[in-house]
Design an enzyme around this catalytic site. Structure first.
Site, PDB file in Angstrom:
ATOM      1  N   LYS A 186    -107.575 -83.819  53.387  1.00 43.16           N
ATOM      2  CA  LYS A 186    -107.975 -85.200  53.077  1.00 43.16           C
ATOM      3  C   LYS A 186    -106.814 -86.167  53.312  1.00 43.16           C
ATOM      4  CE  LYS A 186    -108.061 -87.905  48.858  1.00 43.16           C
ATOM      5  NZ  LYS A 186    -106.611 -88.040  48.732  1.00 43.16           N
TER       6      LYS A 186
ATOM      7  N   ASP B  97    -100.495 -83.733  43.187  1.00 45.34           N
ATOM      8  CA  ASP B  97    -101.940 -83.487  43.216  1.00 45.34           C
ATOM      9  C   ASP B  97    -102.308 -82.058  42.764  1.00 45.34           C
ATOM     10  OD1 ASP B  97    -102.513 -86.088  44.721  1.00 45.34           O
ATOM     11  OD2 ASP B  97    -101.064 -85.076  45.989  1.00 45.34           O
TER      12      ASP B  97
ATOM     13  N   CYS C 183    -107.273 -93.867  43.467  1.00 43.54           N
ATOM     14  CA  CYS C 183    -107.385 -93.350  42.110  1.00 43.54           C
ATOM     15  C   CYS C 183    -106.494 -94.121  41.144  1.00 43.54           C
ATOM     16  CB  CYS C 183    -106.996 -91.882  42.099  1.00 43.54           C
ATOM     17  SG  CYS C 183    -108.304 -90.845  42.753  1.00 43.54           S
TER      18      CYS C 183
HETATM   19  N1  EPU Z   1     -95.077 -96.748  45.763  1.00 45.67           N
HETATM   20  C1  EPU Z   1     -94.581 -98.006  45.522  1.00 45.67           C
HETATM   21  N2  EPU Z   1     -94.785 -98.990  46.477  1.00 45.67           N
HETATM   22  C2  EPU Z   1     -95.448 -98.741  47.630  1.00 45.67           C
HETATM   23  C3  EPU Z   1     -95.967 -97.448  47.866  1.00 45.67           C
HETATM   24  C4  EPU Z   1     -95.758 -96.463  46.908  1.00 45.67           C
HETATM   25  O1  EPU Z   1     -93.958 -98.258  44.487  1.00 45.67           O
HETATM   26  O2  EPU Z   1     -95.623 -99.666  48.440  1.00 45.67           O
HETATM   27  C5  EPU Z   1     -94.906 -95.701  44.733  1.00 45.67           C
HETATM   28  C6  EPU Z   1     -96.250 -95.312  44.112  1.00 45.67           C
HETATM   29  O3  EPU Z   1     -96.643 -96.194  43.103  1.00 45.67           O
HETATM   30  C7  EPU Z   1     -95.979 -93.900  43.611  1.00 45.67           C
HETATM   31  C8  EPU Z   1     -94.982 -93.366  44.648  1.00 45.67           C
HETATM   32  O4  EPU Z   1     -94.450 -94.507  45.321  1.00 45.67           O
HETATM   33  O5  EPU Z   1     -95.372 -93.953  42.353  1.00 45.67           O
HETATM   34  C9  EPU Z   1     -95.572 -92.419  45.645  1.00 45.67           C
HETATM   35  O6  EPU Z   1     -96.677 -93.023  46.297  1.00 45.67           O
HETATM   36  P1  EPU Z   1     -97.078 -92.660  47.798  1.00 45.67           P
HETATM   37  O7  EPU Z   1     -96.939 -93.864  48.650  1.00 45.67           O
HETATM   38  O8  EPU Z   1     -96.316 -91.434  48.198  1.00 45.67           O
HETATM   39  O9  EPU Z   1     -98.605 -92.295  47.630  1.00 45.67           O
HETATM   40  P2  EPU Z   1     -99.815 -92.649  48.584  1.00 45.67           P
HETATM   41  O10 EPU Z   1     -99.400 -92.619  50.004  1.00 45.67           O
HETATM   42  O11 EPU Z   1    -100.501 -93.862  48.066  1.00 45.67           O
HETATM   43  C10 EPU Z   1    -100.590 -90.202  49.021  1.00 45.67           C
HETATM   44  C11 EPU Z   1    -101.847 -89.434  48.751  1.00 45.67           C
HETATM   45  C12 EPU Z   1    -101.947 -89.122  47.270  1.00 45.67           C
HETATM   46  C13 EPU Z   1    -100.708 -88.318  46.866  1.00 45.67           C
HETATM   47  C14 EPU Z   1     -99.434 -89.097  47.216  1.00 45.67           C
HETATM   48  C15 EPU Z   1     -98.172 -88.327  46.915  1.00 45.67           C
HETATM   49  C16 EPU Z   1    -103.329 -90.209  50.440  1.00 45.67           C
HETATM   50  C17 EPU Z   1    -104.544 -90.973  50.795  1.00 45.67           C
HETATM   51  N3  EPU Z   1    -102.987 -90.203  49.167  1.00 45.67           N
HETATM   52  O12 EPU Z   1    -100.731 -91.428  48.291  1.00 45.67           O
HETATM   53  O13 EPU Z   1    -103.084 -88.317  47.104  1.00 45.67           O
HETATM   54  O14 EPU Z   1    -100.751 -88.075  45.487  1.00 45.67           O
HETATM   55  O15 EPU Z   1     -99.454 -89.451  48.616  1.00 45.67           O
HETATM   56  O16 EPU Z   1     -98.136 -87.141  47.636  1.00 45.67           O
HETATM   57  O17 EPU Z   1    -102.707 -89.576  51.288  1.00 45.67           O
HETATM   58  C18 EPU Z   1    -104.888 -87.376  45.953  1.00 45.67           C
HETATM   59  O18 EPU Z   1    -105.054 -86.691  46.970  1.00 45.67           O
HETATM   60  O19 EPU Z   1    -105.518 -87.206  44.874  1.00 45.67           O
HETATM   61  C19 EPU Z   1    -103.884 -88.441  45.994  1.00 45.67           C
HETATM   62  C20 EPU Z   1    -103.751 -89.365  45.051  1.00 45.67           C
END
Ligand code: EPU
Length: 448
Positions: A26, A314, A124
């Site tokens: 995903k 996750d 989420c």
């Molecule tokens: N963060 C910031 N600012 C930003 C972006 C992120 O402060 O502009 C912070 C977030 O708030 C968080 C941390 O950085 O505390 C990590 O966030 P990240 O950007 O890595 O997460 P994401 O890209 O939004 C993806 C997955 C998540 C998974 C995370 C970490 C997707 C669609 N989502 O999210 O997956 O938990 O990476 O590996 O790829 C899930 O599958 O249930 C899920 C939530």
């Protein structure tokens, strides 16, 4: 309260046994679909699961003139971006739904059209989930961003330029943003403190197939040399290690035995070590991994989530359900999202003993220490779980509630199961195939 059609009755107490199959990840597939926008010709993506995040991105691509059709084999998509065009802002807003993926359309659309629109984002509810890194990065490439009431309007007055970026935190989405933007930007981009999750490596493989030049150092630095043109790709998505671990945790918590066809050892090594420390058994073969509860007590552990190669956030929620069955005190320190332990209050309602703390327990100090976030947990076990009324809070928390309901004695009424369709393909069919006693809403009389 949720719609009756969104409720599942779960009669617990039966070990899950049998085989399920995981398909493409995903957290890679929707991004590889976005990457197709960068190509001058069609791309073929294989191993695509039928989940809501894929449908959302498919709809958004189609709105932008990309044709998306099924390929020859099941789970294959053919994406043709030859006639990319601007989309209506209201249509984008309506299609984006609760997904966070639309933010990754920025770079490709700026390259193709010179402008992009990003509506308010969902995803989420497991923390603030800001998008400041994304916009900082895009500005460094030369994009202008205007925030209006309905969303963010971006423009690239001229070709985007490669730059030197250091992320404040190794964010997965921001790393993908840089990759999808830098590949067609002018000159070299150097990204330090990048996320290096297996899904990101797979996205790099996709981009390399398209003609990109990307190298990765061992110190989380990624270098991208921009090229003038990219072609299409043919790629089989890496399997979903997060879904695989969810089923592994379900096998452990229900004292069951599940063969996860498609699960891959390489991307799950950290999970497998932890699974073994808790007392779970597994066996890897050429086609998947069998996970089972070997009998006897499970072990309490100290666990800290982290970016790859650490223990993936996750994986945390499903495993916590199994930890309620371990003997002694387990400590869980969530360091990626500040609010990913709220789901435990429903487990307590079922009979678990889980206490949350603001302090960084059991491991190193993280960004959330000394702040007002309940991001550490002490799980005291083993505790018998009783069926309960449960309202699904987020994707992984939701799957964890299903596991808890299956491990519990008695019947649970789980509300909001539709959210699980975002990331778990055919989960009801899979549960039934594993012997779970579940009832669909149409067969369930309303509660008095
Ligand atoms: N963060 C910031 N600012 C930003 C972006 C992120 O402060 O502009 C912070 C977030 O708030 C968080 C941390 O950085 O505390 C990590 O966030 P990240 O950007 O890595 O997460 P994401 O890209 O939004 C993806 C997955 C998540 C998974 C995370 C970490 C997707 C669609 N989502 O999210 O997956 O938990 O990476 O590996 O790829 C899930 O599958 O249930 C899920 C939530």
């Amino acid at each position: 309260m949720t719609d009756i059609a969104d409720v599942l009755l779960v009669h617990g107490g039966t070990p899950l046994e049998g085989e399920i199959r995981v398909r493409g990840a995903k957290n890679l597939v929707p991004k590889a679909m976005v990457a197709a926008l960068l190509g001058s010709g069609p791309s073929r993506l294989r191993n695509v699961p039928d989940i809501r995040d894929v449908r959302v991105v498919r709809g958004l691509l189609q709105l932008h003139g990309v044709t998306v059709q099924s390929g020859e084999e099941p789970g294959e998509l053919v994406l043709d971006p030859t006639h990319v065009e601007s989309a209506n802002v209201a249509d984008i807003d309506a299609h984006a739904g609760s997904s966070r993926i639309p933010i990754l359309f920025c770079g490709p659309l700026l390259h193709r059209l010179g402008h992009a629109f990003i509506p308010g984002l969902g995803g989420c509810d497991i923390g603030g989930r800001p998008i400041d890194f994304h916009f900082d990065v895009l500005r460094q490439f030369g994009a202008t961003i205007e925030k209006r009431a309905d969303g963010q309007y971006l423009e690239a007055p001229q070709r985007l330029r490669g730059c030197k970026i250091r992320l404040p935190y190794p964010s997965v989405g921001s790393t993908e943003q840089v990759l999808l933007t830098a590949v067609l930007a002018e000159g070299v981009t150097e990204l330090s403190n990048a996320a290096v999750e297996p899904e990101i490596e797979d996205l790099i493989c996709v981009l390399q197939k398209m003609g990109a030049i990307i190298s990765m150092d061992t110190d989380r630095t990624i270098r991208i040399t921009g090229v003038d043109k990219l072609g299409g790709y043919t790629h089989r998505a890496l399997p979903d290690r997060l879904e695989a671990a969810s089923w592994a945790s379900a096998a452990l918590a229900t004292e069951g035995n599940i063969y996860v066809r498609g699960a891959q050892q390489r991307s799950m090594m950290t999970f497998l070590n932890t699974f073994r420390r808790v007392g779970g058994a597994f066996e890897v073969d050429d086609h998947g991994i069998r996970f089972w509860h070997p009998g006897g007590p499970l072990n309490a552990i100290a666990l800290e989530t982290d970016v790859h190669p650490g223990f993936q956030t996750d994986w945390q929620q499903p495993l916590v359900v199994a930890l309620t069955q371990a003997s002694g005190l387990s400590i869980v320190h969530e360091t990626v999202y500040e609010s990913r332990l709220g789901f435990t209050s429903a487990l307590n309602q079922m009979g678990a003993h889980i206490q949350l703390y603001r302090e960084c327990l059991g491991g190193s100090a993280c960004r959330f220490g000394q702040r007002n976030f309940l991001h550490s947990a002490v799980v005291s076990g083993p505790t018998k779980l009783q069926g309960s009324d449960l309202v699904i809070p987020d994707l992984r928390g939701g799957f964890s509630y299903l596991i808890a309901a299956l491990a519990a004695q008695g019947t649970s009424r789980v509300h909001g199961i539709d959210l699980i369709n975002r990331g778990y393909e055919n989960f009801l069919e899979k549960l039934e195939g594993l012997g779970a006693h579940i009832e669909l809403p149409s067969a369930v009389p309303a509660a008095s």
